[in-house]
Structures are given as C-alpha cells and as structure tokens.
Design an enzyme around this catalytic site. Structure first.
Site, PDB file in Angstrom:
ATOM      1  N   HIS A   1      54.643-116.631  48.384  1.00 38.66           N
ATOM      2  CA  HIS A   1      55.733-115.701  48.034  1.00 38.66           C
ATOM      3  C   HIS A   1      56.910-116.494  47.476  1.00 38.66           C
ATOM      4  CE1 HIS A   1      58.669-112.439  48.362  1.00 38.66           C
ATOM      5  NE2 HIS A   1      57.617-111.644  48.440  1.00 38.66           N
TER       6      HIS A   1
ATOM      7  N   ASP B   1      50.473-108.205  50.820  1.00 42.03           N
ATOM      8  CA  ASP B   1      49.226-107.732  50.195  1.00 42.03           C
ATOM      9  C   ASP B   1      47.968-108.230  50.877  1.00 42.03           C
ATOM     10  OD1 ASP B   1      51.122-108.142  47.310  1.00 42.03           O
ATOM     11  OD2 ASP B   1      50.348-106.225  48.026  1.00 42.03           O
TER      12      ASP B   1
HETATM   13  C1  SDX Z   1      54.419-109.206  45.975  1.00 39.99           C
HETATM   14  O1  SDX Z   1      58.946-110.796  44.808  1.00 39.99           O
HETATM   15  C2  SDX Z   1      58.636-109.973  45.728  1.00 39.99           C
HETATM   16  O2  SDX Z   1      59.404-109.657  46.619  1.00 39.99           O
HETATM   17  C3  SDX Z   1      57.187-109.386  45.554  1.00 39.99           C
HETATM   18  C4  SDX Z   1      56.713-108.520  46.721  1.00 39.99           C
HETATM   19  C5  SDX Z   1      57.467-107.222  46.811  1.00 39.99           C
HETATM   20  O3  SDX Z   1      57.440-106.613  47.895  1.00 39.99           O
HETATM   21  O4  SDX Z   1      58.031-106.752  45.732  1.00 39.99           O
HETATM   22  O5  SDX Z   1      56.777-109.233  47.942  1.00 39.99           O
HETATM   23  C6  SDX Z   1      55.238-108.078  46.490  1.00 39.99           C
HETATM   24  O6  SDX Z   1      54.309-109.337  44.753  1.00 39.99           O
HETATM   25  C7  SDX Z   1      53.856-110.196  46.954  1.00 39.99           C
HETATM   26  C8  SDX Z   1      53.149-111.388  46.223  1.00 39.99           C
HETATM   27  C9  SDX Z   1      51.752-110.888  45.808  1.00 39.99           C
HETATM   28  N1  SDX Z   1      51.104-111.893  44.943  1.00 39.99           N
HETATM   29  C10 SDX Z   1      50.054-112.603  45.413  1.00 39.99           C
HETATM   30  O7  SDX Z   1      49.628-112.558  46.574  1.00 39.99           O
HETATM   31  C11 SDX Z   1      49.380-113.460  44.322  1.00 39.99           C
HETATM   32  C12 SDX Z   1      49.110-114.864  44.892  1.00 39.99           C
HETATM   33  N2  SDX Z   1      50.408-115.513  45.073  1.00 39.99           N
HETATM   34  C13 SDX Z   1      50.894-116.374  44.012  1.00 39.99           C
HETATM   35  O8  SDX Z   1      50.546-115.981  42.742  1.00 39.99           O
HETATM   36  C14 SDX Z   1      52.318-116.855  44.241  1.00 39.99           C
HETATM   37  O9  SDX Z   1      52.402-117.219  45.552  1.00 39.99           O
HETATM   38  C15 SDX Z   1      53.474-115.930  43.914  1.00 39.99           C
HETATM   39  C16 SDX Z   1      53.403-115.411  42.524  1.00 39.99           C
HETATM   40  C17 SDX Z   1      53.504-114.792  44.863  1.00 39.99           C
HETATM   41  C18 SDX Z   1      54.760-116.750  44.080  1.00 39.99           C
HETATM   42  O10 SDX Z   1      54.714-117.759  43.132  1.00 39.99           O
HETATM   43  P1  SDX Z   1      55.955-118.760  42.909  1.00 39.99           P
HETATM   44  O11 SDX Z   1      57.077-118.472  43.831  1.00 39.99           O
HETATM   45  O12 SDX Z   1      56.245-118.795  41.441  1.00 39.99           O
HETATM   46  O13 SDX Z   1      55.413-120.113  43.431  1.00 39.99           O
HETATM   47  P2  SDX Z   1      54.464-121.067  42.628  1.00 39.99           P
HETATM   48  O14 SDX Z   1      53.455-120.261  41.838  1.00 39.99           O
HETATM   49  O15 SDX Z   1      55.298-122.017  41.878  1.00 39.99           O
HETATM   50  O16 SDX Z   1      53.697-121.788  43.836  1.00 39.99           O
HETATM   51  C19 SDX Z   1      54.206-122.981  44.394  1.00 39.99           C
HETATM   52  C20 SDX Z   1      52.953-123.828  44.638  1.00 39.99           C
HETATM   53  C21 SDX Z   1      52.143-124.091  43.356  1.00 39.99           C
HETATM   54  O17 SDX Z   1      51.432-125.303  43.587  1.00 39.99           O
HETATM   55  P3  SDX Z   1      52.080-126.704  42.980  1.00 39.99           P
HETATM   56  O18 SDX Z   1      52.267-126.473  41.499  1.00 39.99           O
HETATM   57  O19 SDX Z   1      53.392-126.878  43.731  1.00 39.99           O
HETATM   58  O20 SDX Z   1      51.042-127.759  43.322  1.00 39.99           O
HETATM   59  O21 SDX Z   1      52.067-123.127  45.520  1.00 39.99           O
HETATM   60  C22 SDX Z   1      50.848-122.849  44.838  1.00 39.99           C
HETATM   61  C23 SDX Z   1      51.126-122.983  43.346  1.00 39.99           C
HETATM   62  O22 SDX Z   1      49.946-123.337  42.646  1.00 39.99           O
HETATM   63  N3  SDX Z   1      50.489-121.483  45.184  1.00 39.99           N
HETATM   64  C24 SDX Z   1      49.258-121.075  45.510  1.00 39.99           C
HETATM   65  C25 SDX Z   1      49.394-119.707  45.826  1.00 39.99           C
HETATM   66  N4  SDX Z   1      50.665-119.328  45.667  1.00 39.99           N
HETATM   67  C26 SDX Z   1      51.341-120.420  45.265  1.00 39.99           C
HETATM   68  N5  SDX Z   1      48.093-121.748  45.578  1.00 39.99           N
HETATM   69  C27 SDX Z   1      47.022-121.013  45.959  1.00 39.99           C
HETATM   70  N6  SDX Z   1      47.059-119.695  46.272  1.00 39.99           N
HETATM   71  C28 SDX Z   1      48.222-119.009  46.214  1.00 39.99           C
HETATM   72  N7  SDX Z   1      48.265-117.727  46.515  1.00 39.99           N
END
Ligand code: SDX
Length: 431
Positions: A313, A371
């Site tokens: 998140h 989710d």
């Molecule tokens: C919702 O914003 C809100 O409030 C949204 C929400 C709401 O109520 O409106 O809470 C609802 O959208 C919840 C989130 C649902 N999405 C997912 O579950 C999809 C999987 N999650 C990711 O795509 C990700 O965690 C995000 C999009 C939710 C957040 O991404 P960020 O904040 O841009 O963080 P990032 O992608 O930069 O991640 C940081 C690191 C990265 O690795 P490095 O580059 O540092 O090595 O963490 C890794 C990412 O690759 N990472 C994950 C991951 N989420 C982040 N690796 C594996 N699986 C994951 N789910």
C-alpha cells in the site's frame, strides 16, 4: 489549517536568492510546506510524479496513519464504525461530519430508500453492451449516463443540489450494480424493495428473481454492510483524486463519479480484489499451498512482473486495519455458509503467514490491504469475481461525493491544472 512558527527556507547553490515558504499544521499527520508562490518567486516547479510527497488539498474527512495502521472517518476509528454503525450511518458521517442522532438516522435512511429506483429508460442503456461485457465497463457507462437523467437538477455550486445528487448516487448505485450483474447473467432486473435495509435490498436485487420470495440472510446482510463501511473512503487515493480533479472543472457530480469508477477499475487500485482472487485460483490450480513457495519466488523475482495482489500500500506501512476486519468478516461468512474449509481462504492465510515472515516483504513493509480477503468473502456470498470492483465502487461512492462536495464547498478551490518537466524536442520548423 494553522500557520506554523516554523518556515521552510529554500537556498540555491547557484546564488539565486533564498525563498522562504510558509508551513502549516493540520490536526494530525505531517505538516505541509505551502509552495503555491514557488513558481512566481523562482520560475521553477516542484517535481513529484505519483504525488509521493504532495498534499493536493486540505480535508477534514478521512485520516490514515500508515505507520500505525490506523484509519479514521471524521475522527472515528474504522474498527468502532464497523462494530457499532451501519453503512448508512457511515454515509451520514462522511457527508455531514457527525454521526446521526436517532431522528436524523431515521430521516436519512428513509431519504436514501426513497431514491433507489433509476429512470426506467436506463435499462435500455444496458442493451447496447454485449452480455459478456465487464461489469465495470457497464457501470462506468451507467454512472456517466446518470448525467443524462439527473444533470438538469444539479448545479454543483448550489449546496442543496449537491446534497440531492449525493443522495441520488448513494441510493442508486446498488440498483445500477445489480442491473449490470443481471444483464450479464441474462436474468430480469429486480426492482428495489424499500422495506429492506440498504444491504438487504442489494442482496435481493442481485440474487432475487420474480419467480420466488427472496429471503435475506442476516449474516450475509451484516457482512456486506461491513464490507461497504470498510470501503467507504480513504483520503486522496487515485480514484478520489480523479473525482476531485474531474469535478474541479465544474462538471456535474455524475460525470465526476463516473471518472472515479473508471479509475478504481485498475488492478493496482480497486481492481486488486478481482486480481487477488484470480491469483489465489491460479495458485490453487497449480497445486495450492504446496506451490506457495514457488509462487513467492516468482513474486520476488523482479523480472517476473508478478505481484502478490492484495498486498502492499502507498500509505500503510503496517497492517491495513481494513484487512483485519475483512478477515474476521470472512470467517463469519464462511462459518455461516459451512465453508470453513474453503481452500482459497486457507491458501490466503498461508500466503499471508509466509509473506509476513519473508524478508522481501518485511523490508518493503508489505502487508495485506483491504483487497486481500475481500474477494474470498464476496465469492462466498455469491458475488461473481468480475463484480468485486463494482461493489468497491458502490461503497466508495459516498467517499467520492463527500470529498467532491468538500472541494466544491471551499470558496478558494480552483480548477486543477498540474504543470510538467518538458523533455521533448525544442522548437523546430517543418522542412
Ligand atoms: C487499494 O491509495 C489507496 O488508499 C488505495 C486503496 C483505497 O482504499 O482507495 O487502499 C485501495 O488500491 C489498495 C491497493 C490494492 N492494490 C494491490 O493490492 C496491487 C498490489 N499492490 C501493489 O501494486 C502496490 O503495493 C501498490 C500499488 C498498492 C502500492 O505501490 P507503491 O506505493 O507505488 O509502492 P511500490 O510499487 O513502489 O512498491 C515498493 C516496493 C517495490 O519494490 P522495489 O522496487 O523497492 O524493490 O515494493 C514492491 C515493489 O516492487 N511491491 C510489491 C508489491 N507491492 C509493492 N512486490 C510484490 N507484490 C506486491 N503487491
């Protein structure tokens, strides 16, 4: 907001004059540096794609403490709202800032319940879609289409009209989501029955048929109501920011909410519940819990492009409090339906346990979000996977409207118009 004694001083190594910028305090959370005069004073913009360090507005509606894993709607913890209130109480709170007293509650419930029908013409909108169209495509069209039926009664700058549109959208979203579902399964639409609760009405419109009496299961009714509470609002997330930016042009609320529906559909946002359930089913098909280790290796391999959907998140760097409540709701529903042994639930819990102990996730502070379990409980209730995000949109509509109305109600608001760092070709002539 309150001006702080503290000021931000910007100095430049090229000798340009220092710039002093005011800092403001909110009630809680990080202070903000007011950069509104920065371009005028320096000729420079700030640069923050994805808005990781940017407050786009001031708001009094929802507060998240990502480190503590805390979520407050108008100051009330989500855990207390989920235990002590229902979704319509929560809608009243988000819209008007206080929980309703008994009289206000009764009046609000009656008001919403008397607006649940949609214009009879709207059913002809659906006929333009293929039966197998994704329900979110249909819902985006239907919500935008509400502008064609109710736009005339909506001067977004008139507080009374904003109120009417809020009630219309909250009241009609369940009807529209159920219609999108019925259209996809080829069953007749079931009209709302206003003697039922908000969630009971939705269950009946989804699973009732004209052929027999539909009996609302109180455990499922309560579970659905709680799911709606958990999804109602969440600060300036992608879809809420979309609604604010869209609404800032002065467009009607139905068009702005339709933009929010479209944004929520994305798998990184509200579409994650559908993606998470598909991921669980894929692992189950690969061999279930025995294959979790192999799957996790893929997730940790950057080149695989595989993410653990429902995890991580932007704000929560601790456990999403909604995920805890969703897991409890999942337990209750599975027990009620005699599905305690649901293999996907066992698989999700195994995945969570492994992830919470794995360095890759621990270092990146990745925890289950709202989710992760919501798909399992919705599937148990009988909601088709493709409709999960539609329920998220139904529940989030009140948050979108409350945030839109807060912005429009602020006399200082302006149309949103970000700038850019241009890296394209300099001026050139066609030879
Ligand atoms: C919702 O914003 C809100 O409030 C949204 C929400 C709401 O109520 O409106 O809470 C609802 O959208 C919840 C989130 C649902 N999405 C997912 O579950 C999809 C999987 N999650 C990711 O795509 C990700 O965690 C995000 C999009 C939710 C957040 O991404 P960020 O904040 O841009 O963080 P990032 O992608 O930069 O991640 C940081 C690191 C990265 O690795 P490095 O580059 O540092 O090595 O963490 C890794 C990412 O690759 N990472 C994950 C991951 N989420 C982040 N690796 C594996 N699986 C994951 N789910």
């Amino acid at each position: 907001m309150k001006a702080s004694e503290n000021k931000a001083k910007l100095s430049f190594t090229n000798g340009s004059p220092d710039v002093e910028l005011p800092i403001y305090h909110g009630t809680m959370g990080p202070d903000v540096i007011d950069i509104r005069k920065l371009y005028g004073q320096t000729g420079m913009f700030t640069y923050d794609p994805g808005f990781l360090s940017t407050a786009s507005c001031e708001s009094a509606i929802t507060y998240i403490d990502g480190d503590k894993g805390e979520l407050l709607y108008r100051g009330y913890p989500i855990e207390q709202l989920a235990q002590k209130c229902d979704y319509l109480d929560t809608c009243f709170l988000l819209l008007y800032g206080e929980l309703p007293d008994a009289q206000q509650r009764d009046k609000f419930h009656k008001l919403v319940n008397s607006h649940t029908m949609v214009n009879e013409q709207m059913q002809f909108f659906l006929r333009g879609f293929r039966r197998d169209a994704h329900p979110m495509a249909v819902l985006t069209g239907l919500v935008g289409g509400m502008s064609a039926f109710y736009h005339e009664s909506t001067d977004i700058h008139n507080p009374r009209h904003r109120d009417v549109a809020a009630i219309q959208l909250i009241a009609k979203m369940p009807t529209l989501v159920a219609m999108a579902y019925k259209y996809g399964v080829g069953e007749p639409y079931v009209y709302p029955n206003n003697a039922l609760s908000y969630s009971g009405n939705f269950l009946r419109m989804m699973f009732g048929t004209p052929c027999e009496e539909y009996k609302v299961n109180p455990v499922l009714e309560k579970a659905l109501d709680r799911i709606f509470i958990l999804h109602a609002d969440h600060e300036q997330n992608a879809s809420t920011s979309t609604v604010r930016l869209c609404g800032s042009s002065g467009t009607n609320p139905f068009a702005a909410i339709a933009a929010g529906v479209a944004c929520l559909w994305g798998p990184s946002h509200g579409g994650a519940n559908e993606a998470c359930l598909n991921m669980l089913e894929e692992i189950q098909a690969m061999g279930g819990i025995a294959k979790v280790g192999e799957f996790m290796e893929k997730v940790k391999d950057k080149n695989s492009g595989v993410k653990l959907m429902g995890f991580g998140h932007r704000v929560y760097k601790n456990y999403d409090p909604r995920a805890k409540l969703m897991q409890e709701t999942c337990n209750e529903v599975l027990q009620e339906l005699g599905l305690e042994k649901d293999p996907l639930f066992a698989l999700a819990k195994a995945l969570e346990k492994i992830a919470l102990e794995d360095d890759y996730f621990v270092q990146r502070k990745l925890y289950p979000n709202v989710d992760f379990y919501s798909g399992i409980v919705q599937r148990a209730i009988g909601i088709p996977v493709k409709l999960f995000t539609g329920l998220f949109a139904l529940a989030r509509t009140v948050g979108w409207i409350a945030q839109l109305n807060e912005m429009i109600g602020d006399p200082e608001y302006k149309i949103g118009r970000p700038r850019q760092l241009f890296v394209g070709p300099a001026r050139r002539n066609i030879p």
